[in-house]
Design an enzyme around this catalytic site. Sequence first.
Site, PDB file in Angstrom:
ATOM      1  N   ASP A  59       0.888  -1.167   0.000  1.00  0.00           N
ATOM      2  CA  ASP A  59       0.000   0.000   0.000  1.00  0.00           C
ATOM      3  C   ASP A  59       0.925   1.215   0.000  1.00  0.00           C
ATOM      4  O   ASP A  59       1.676   1.419   0.975  1.00  0.00           O
ATOM      5  CB  ASP A  59      -0.875  -0.040   1.259  1.00  0.00           C
ATOM      6  CG  ASP A  59      -1.781   1.181   1.372  1.00  0.00           C
ATOM      7  OD1 ASP A  59      -1.506   2.211   0.724  1.00  0.00           O
ATOM      8  OD2 ASP A  59      -2.753   1.117   2.142  1.00  0.00           O
ATOM      9  N   TYR A 150      -9.623  15.964  -6.871  1.00  0.00           N
ATOM     10  CA  TYR A 150      -8.834  15.019  -7.673  1.00  0.00           C
ATOM     11  C   TYR A 150      -7.905  15.824  -8.590  1.00  0.00           C
ATOM     12  O   TYR A 150      -6.709  15.549  -8.673  1.00  0.00           O
ATOM     13  CB  TYR A 150      -9.768  14.123  -8.499  1.00  0.00           C
ATOM     14  CG  TYR A 150      -9.034  13.234  -9.476  1.00  0.00           C
ATOM     15  CD1 TYR A 150      -8.309  12.125  -9.035  1.00  0.00           C
ATOM     16  CD2 TYR A 150      -9.056  13.498 -10.850  1.00  0.00           C
ATOM     17  CE1 TYR A 150      -7.631  11.306  -9.935  1.00  0.00           C
ATOM     18  CE2 TYR A 150      -8.388  12.686 -11.752  1.00  0.00           C
ATOM     19  CZ  TYR A 150      -7.672  11.588 -11.292  1.00  0.00           C
ATOM     20  OH  TYR A 150      -7.001  10.786 -12.190  1.00  0.00           O
ATOM     21  N   ALA A 152      -6.827  18.828  -8.220  1.00  0.00           N
ATOM     22  CA  ALA A 152      -5.787  19.495  -7.415  1.00  0.00           C
ATOM     23  C   ALA A 152      -4.690  18.508  -7.027  1.00  0.00           C
ATOM     24  O   ALA A 152      -3.499  18.842  -7.035  1.00  0.00           O
ATOM     25  CB  ALA A 152      -6.410  20.120  -6.173  1.00  0.00           C
ATOM     26  N   LYS A 154      -3.754  15.896  -8.702  1.00  0.00           N
ATOM     27  CA  LYS A 154      -2.952  15.571  -9.898  1.00  0.00           C
ATOM     28  C   LYS A 154      -2.114  16.786 -10.346  1.00  0.00           C
ATOM     29  O   LYS A 154      -1.018  16.629 -10.884  1.00  0.00           O
ATOM     30  CB  LYS A 154      -3.864  15.080 -11.024  1.00  0.00           C
ATOM     31  CG  LYS A 154      -4.477  13.705 -10.739  1.00  0.00           C
ATOM     32  CD  LYS A 154      -3.402  12.633 -10.583  1.00  0.00           C
ATOM     33  CE  LYS A 154      -3.968  11.244 -10.389  1.00  0.00           C
ATOM     34  NZ  LYS A 154      -2.937  10.197 -10.334  1.00  0.00           N
TER      35      LYS A 154
HETATM   36  N1  NAD Z   1      -8.561   5.958 -16.181  1.00  0.00           N
HETATM   37  C1  NAD Z   1      -8.488   7.251 -16.446  1.00  0.00           C
HETATM   38  O1  NAD Z   1      -9.346   7.828 -17.139  1.00  0.00           O
HETATM   39  C2  NAD Z   1      -7.339   8.057 -15.895  1.00  0.00           C
HETATM   40  C3  NAD Z   1      -7.149   9.344 -16.418  1.00  0.00           C
HETATM   41  C4  NAD Z   1      -6.112  10.114 -15.907  1.00  0.00           C
HETATM   42  C5  NAD Z   1      -5.288   9.617 -14.928  1.00  0.00           C
HETATM   43  N2  NAD Z   1      -5.496   8.363 -14.445  1.00  0.00           N
HETATM   44  C6  NAD Z   1      -4.585   7.904 -13.388  1.00  0.00           C
HETATM   45  O2  NAD Z   1      -3.985   6.688 -13.788  1.00  0.00           O
HETATM   46  C7  NAD Z   1      -3.591   5.959 -12.632  1.00  0.00           C
HETATM   47  C8  NAD Z   1      -4.053   4.519 -12.778  1.00  0.00           C
HETATM   48  O3  NAD Z   1      -5.467   4.522 -12.820  1.00  0.00           O
HETATM   49  P1  NAD Z   1      -6.309   3.461 -13.651  1.00  0.00           P
HETATM   50  O4  NAD Z   1      -7.240   4.233 -14.496  1.00  0.00           O
HETATM   51  O5  NAD Z   1      -5.433   2.452 -14.262  1.00  0.00           O
HETATM   52  O6  NAD Z   1      -7.198   2.870 -12.440  1.00  0.00           O
HETATM   53  P2  NAD Z   1      -7.359   1.385 -11.883  1.00  0.00           P
HETATM   54  O7  NAD Z   1      -8.362   1.516 -10.793  1.00  0.00           O
HETATM   55  O8  NAD Z   1      -7.664   0.445 -13.003  1.00  0.00           O
HETATM   56  O9  NAD Z   1      -5.928   1.027 -11.281  1.00  0.00           O
HETATM   57  C9  NAD Z   1      -5.466   1.597 -10.086  1.00  0.00           C
HETATM   58  C10 NAD Z   1      -4.637   0.549  -9.345  1.00  0.00           C
HETATM   59  O10 NAD Z   1      -4.030   1.189  -8.221  1.00  0.00           O
HETATM   60  C11 NAD Z   1      -4.129   0.314  -7.113  1.00  0.00           C
HETATM   61  N3  NAD Z   1      -4.062   1.073  -5.874  1.00  0.00           N
HETATM   62  C12 NAD Z   1      -5.006   1.913  -5.365  1.00  0.00           C
HETATM   63  N4  NAD Z   1      -4.608   2.383  -4.179  1.00  0.00           N
HETATM   64  C13 NAD Z   1      -3.386   1.860  -3.937  1.00  0.00           C
HETATM   65  C14 NAD Z   1      -2.466   1.967  -2.862  1.00  0.00           C
HETATM   66  N5  NAD Z   1      -2.753   2.698  -1.768  1.00  0.00           N
HETATM   67  N6  NAD Z   1      -1.301   1.293  -2.938  1.00  0.00           N
HETATM   68  C15 NAD Z   1      -1.006   0.524  -4.013  1.00  0.00           C
HETATM   69  N7  NAD Z   1      -1.854   0.354  -5.051  1.00  0.00           N
HETATM   70  C16 NAD Z   1      -3.030   1.019  -5.013  1.00  0.00           C
HETATM   71  C17 NAD Z   1      -5.486  -0.366  -7.290  1.00  0.00           C
HETATM   72  O11 NAD Z   1      -5.575  -1.563  -6.513  1.00  0.00           O
HETATM   73  C18 NAD Z   1      -5.494  -0.605  -8.793  1.00  0.00           C
HETATM   74  O12 NAD Z   1      -4.907  -1.853  -9.125  1.00  0.00           O
HETATM   75  C19 NAD Z   1      -4.205   6.681 -11.426  1.00  0.00           C
HETATM   76  O13 NAD Z   1      -3.198   7.444 -10.802  1.00  0.00           O
HETATM   77  C20 NAD Z   1      -5.247   7.580 -12.058  1.00  0.00           C
HETATM   78  O14 NAD Z   1      -5.507   8.725 -11.295  1.00  0.00           O
HETATM   79  C21 NAD Z   1      -6.489   7.561 -14.915  1.00  0.00           C
END
Ligand code: NAD
Length: 247
Positions: A59, A150, A152, A154
Amino acid sequence: MPHNPSSPIGIVTGAGSGIGRASVALLRQLGATVEAWDKDQSTLDALPSDEHLLTCLVDVTDEPGVTTAAAEAIARHRRIDYIVNCAGAYLYASLEDTTTQQIRKLHDLNVIGPTLVTQAFLPALRASHGSIVNVASTVALKPTASNSHYAASKAALAQLTRCWALELGPDGVRVNAIAPGPMPTSLFRSAGMTEAQETELLSTRTATLPLRRAGTPEEAAVWIARLALEDNWTTGAVIPVDGGMSL
Ligand SMILES: NC(=O)c1ccc[n+]([C@@H]2O[C@H](COP(=O)([O-])OP(=O)(O)OC[C@H]3O[C@@H](n4cnc5c(N)ncnc54)[C@H](O)[C@@H]3O)[C@@H](O)[C@H]2O)c1
């Protein structure tokens, strides 16, 4: 493009799902060794088994846990060439509905998490002249309604990227970020949104994009892998991977 070492070794956080999972797959395809970190064991168990792909239940908000896992990774591999700070969470809420508890939890994960992981690997990254890749968001660059904290969090990560690039550049460490636009992953449902709310959000956002479609985690992974593996004289960049949303 020159690669760092012939077989780079690094860490991807949030590796069990979405963008992190796609990044692990591409990094492996390109010959890198990957330690996949996630707080969800079931997603780690679903990753393909491979001698150059290790999984680790971490985590990233748990400081002692991060310190221990990083020390073990450095002892195991004896070098770390890249880290990808991908673990993150979303918060879809108007200002009046947002609680301080939600804000603290969000910043703990999206801002302090990448800081703890990066700090834990700093000596190793300095030794390898390594690369740090943060996963920010288009909403760090372009304001949107109903997800201000969110955005802010990022924006903070994007600015940390630029500041760390200045701080670590003289040691040969590159620090960059990608800023993804809307991509269908488990991010929105994990934030408590219903399927209907997720569909509405993604379709509203993508309808006005210059490229008129959502992105894929694999499209984000292409840039993550480039920034992680290629020493291409790029640092302090926050690269939009967003179908033109930031315009
Ligand atoms: N999907 C989108 O549209 C999007 C757009 C912009 C940015 N993002 C960013 O991309 C990144 C990945 O997101 P995603 O879309 O793949 O989401 P996702 O939910 O598919 O993956 C996120 C992963 O992070 C893990 N996670 C969460 N909290 C955690 C912690 N405390 N310690 C370790 N692991 C943890 C979760 O278990 C999950 O496997 C994030 O930072 C998100 O903010 C996503």
